[in-house]
Design a protein around this motif. Structure first.
Motif, PDB file in Angstrom:
ATOM      1  N   UNK A 119     -30.427  11.857  11.869  1.00 23.96           N
ATOM      2  CA  UNK A 119     -29.106  12.124  12.724  1.00 23.96           C
ATOM      3  C   UNK A 119     -28.057  11.722  11.454  1.00 23.96           C
ATOM      4  N   UNK A 120     -28.208  10.471  10.779  1.00 25.33           N
ATOM      5  CA  UNK A 120     -27.235   9.825   9.831  1.00 25.33           C
ATOM      6  C   UNK A 120     -27.259  10.861   8.675  1.00 25.33           C
ATOM      7  N   UNK A 121     -28.361  11.616   8.464  1.00 24.58           N
ATOM      8  CA  UNK A 121     -28.293  12.583   7.409  1.00 24.58           C
ATOM      9  C   UNK A 121     -27.398  13.652   7.619  1.00 24.58           C
ATOM     10  N   UNK A 122     -27.083  14.067   9.110  1.00 24.93           N
ATOM     11  CA  UNK A 122     -26.116  14.909   9.466  1.00 24.93           C
ATOM     12  C   UNK A 122     -24.816  14.425   9.778  1.00 24.93           C
ATOM     13  N   UNK A 123     -24.805  13.126   9.190  1.00 25.48           N
ATOM     14  CA  UNK A 123     -23.249  12.550   9.355  1.00 25.48           C
ATOM     15  C   UNK A 123     -23.038  11.971  10.668  1.00 25.48           C
ATOM     16  N   UNK A 124     -23.878  11.206  11.160  1.00 18.63           N
ATOM     17  CA  UNK A 124     -23.749  10.636  12.312  1.00 18.63           C
ATOM     18  C   UNK A 124     -23.836   8.989  12.116  1.00 18.63           C
ATOM     19  N   UNK A 125     -22.400   8.549  11.856  1.00 19.33           N
ATOM     20  CA  UNK A 125     -22.240   7.077  11.500  1.00 19.33           C
ATOM     21  C   UNK A 125     -22.889   6.075  12.417  1.00 19.33           C
ATOM     22  N   UNK A 126     -22.982   6.305  13.744  1.00 17.79           N
ATOM     23  CA  UNK A 126     -23.260   5.392  14.700  1.00 17.79           C
ATOM     24  C   UNK A 126     -24.972   5.128  14.419  1.00 17.79           C
ATOM     25  N   UNK A 127     -25.785   6.246  14.166  1.00 12.78           N
ATOM     26  CA  UNK A 127     -26.953   6.012  13.760  1.00 12.78           C
ATOM     27  C   UNK A 127     -27.387   5.356  12.604  1.00 12.78           C
ATOM     28  N   UNK A 128     -26.198   5.750  11.564  1.00 17.73           N
ATOM     29  CA  UNK A 128     -26.388   4.494  10.324  1.00 17.73           C
ATOM     30  C   UNK A 128     -26.230   3.146  10.697  1.00 17.73           C
ATOM     31  N   UNK A 129     -25.295   3.046  11.331  1.00 24.65           N
ATOM     32  CA  UNK A 129     -25.006   1.597  11.861  1.00 24.65           C
ATOM     33  C   UNK A 129     -26.187   1.048  12.308  1.00 24.65           C
ATOM     34  N   UNK A 130     -27.031   1.447  13.095  1.00 19.35           N
ATOM     35  CA  UNK A 130     -28.264   1.151  13.816  1.00 19.35           C
ATOM     36  C   UNK A 130     -28.991   0.727  12.662  1.00 19.35           C
ATOM     37  N   UNK A 131     -29.214   1.675  11.896  1.00 16.45           N
ATOM     38  CA  UNK A 131     -30.192   1.398  10.693  1.00 16.45           C
ATOM     39  C   UNK A 131     -29.722   0.006  10.086  1.00 16.45           C
ATOM     40  N   UNK A 132     -28.375  -0.195   9.711  1.00 13.85           N
ATOM     41  CA  UNK A 132     -27.794  -1.221   8.848  1.00 13.85           C
ATOM     42  C   UNK A 132     -28.160  -2.508   9.647  1.00 13.85           C
ATOM     43  N   UNK A 133     -27.884  -2.170  11.088  1.00 10.38           N
ATOM     44  CA  UNK A 133     -28.298  -3.492  11.953  1.00 10.38           C
ATOM     45  C   UNK A 133     -29.672  -4.151  11.771  1.00 10.38           C
ATOM     46  N   UNK A 134     -30.665  -3.025  11.821  1.00 10.88           N
ATOM     47  CA  UNK A 134     -31.961  -3.380  11.549  1.00 10.88           C
ATOM     48  C   UNK A 134     -32.424  -3.701  10.415  1.00 10.88           C
ATOM     49  N   UNK A 135     -31.957  -3.304   9.386  1.00  9.81           N
ATOM     50  CA  UNK A 135     -32.508  -3.631   8.010  1.00  9.81           C
ATOM     51  C   UNK A 135     -31.493  -4.322   6.950  1.00  9.81           C
ATOM     52  N   UNK A 136     -30.353  -4.361   7.481  1.00 10.23           N
ATOM     53  CA  UNK A 136     -29.440  -4.995   6.675  1.00 10.23           C
ATOM     54  C   UNK A 136     -29.638  -6.478   6.494  1.00 10.23           C
ATOM     55  N   UNK A 137     -30.181  -7.623   7.352  1.00  9.41           N
ATOM     56  CA  UNK A 137     -30.527  -8.741   7.039  1.00  9.41           C
ATOM     57  C   UNK A 137     -31.632  -8.841   6.174  1.00  9.41           C
ATOM     58  N   UNK A 138     -32.591  -8.055   6.140  1.00  3.72           N
ATOM     59  CA  UNK A 138     -33.776  -7.926   5.189  1.00  3.72           C
ATOM     60  C   UNK A 138     -33.377  -7.688   3.703  1.00  3.72           C
ATOM     61  N   UNK A 139     -32.262  -6.687   3.728  1.00  4.24           N
ATOM     62  CA  UNK A 139     -31.777  -6.403   2.577  1.00  4.24           C
ATOM     63  C   UNK A 139     -30.958  -7.337   1.894  1.00  4.24           C
TER      64      UNK A 139
END
Length: 200
Positions: free
Chosen positions: A27-47
């Motif tokens: 979804x994010x690859x198709x431009x869905x910013x909200x989907x990307x935000x969920x990925x950031x929420x999930x993996x941002x702390x580990x990064x």
């Protein structure tokens, strides 16, 4: 968090929290910013944990994280799922971390770390009467000792011991074979055990 289809707003109540990473990445690859935000929420702390232990300068950490997320957003259109989204994100972060290290003077190496200073710092942590938690003091001692490790050893140790990645995943992140990962981890553990011996 809610999101719409590839080109629009989310229908009311559309929940992305339970959507698998791979579907969010599509979804994010198709431009869905909200989907990307969920990925950031999930993996941002580990990064953030990984980058902050690899780069000692707070400004560099923030720059590196920002560059990692920008590169991820731009790269999701071409993401094909050969590795998990998490592994892919750590791979991007690793490249950014190493690139930041190369920007430091002295032929691209990190500033010299004096082992004696590191050992003194660990001794200070051990003897500090203000520390009420042995566990928190031990964790800080490990963080200090990690500064002695070369980049790839430190990254491999953090990915394994802190983030829980498998040998195969670490091999992808570091762009080496699993046998090399085992060697990096063995050397890192030996160095840390020796450095922290007096702590115990």
């Amino acid at each position: 968090m809610t999101s719409g289809g590839p080109g629009g707003e989310a229908p009311s109540g559309w929940d992305l929290e339970g959507v698998p990473d791979e579907a969010l990445a599509r979804r994010a690859g198709l431009g869905d910013k909200a989907a990307f935000a969920v990925l950031v929420d999930r993996h941002g702390p580990g990064l953030h944990r990984h980058v902050s232990r690899m780069l000692r300068d707070r400004g560099a950490v923030e720059d590196c994280l920002q560059e990692t997320l920008i590169a991820a957003w731009k790269g999701l259109r071409g993401f094909r799922g050969q590795a998990s989204v998490r592994t892919w994100l750590f791979t991007i972060a690793r490249r950014q971390v190493f690139a930041h290290g190369r920007r430091v003077p002295e032929s691209g190496s990190l500033p010299h770390v004096d082992p004696a200073e590191v050992l003194d710092r660990i001794a200070d942590l051990r003897d500090d009467p203000a520390r009420t938690s042995v566990e928190s003091g031990s964790l800080e001692a490990v963080d200090v000792a990690l500064t002695l490790l070369p980049e790839r050893q430190r990254s491999a140790w953090l990915l394994k011991e802190v983030e829980g990645l498998s040998y195969a995943e670490i091999a992808i992140v570091l762009d080496v074979g699993p046998t090399v990962v085992r060697g990096l981890l063995a050397r890192a553990r030996t160095t840390l055990a020796s450095t922290l011996e007096d702590w115990r």
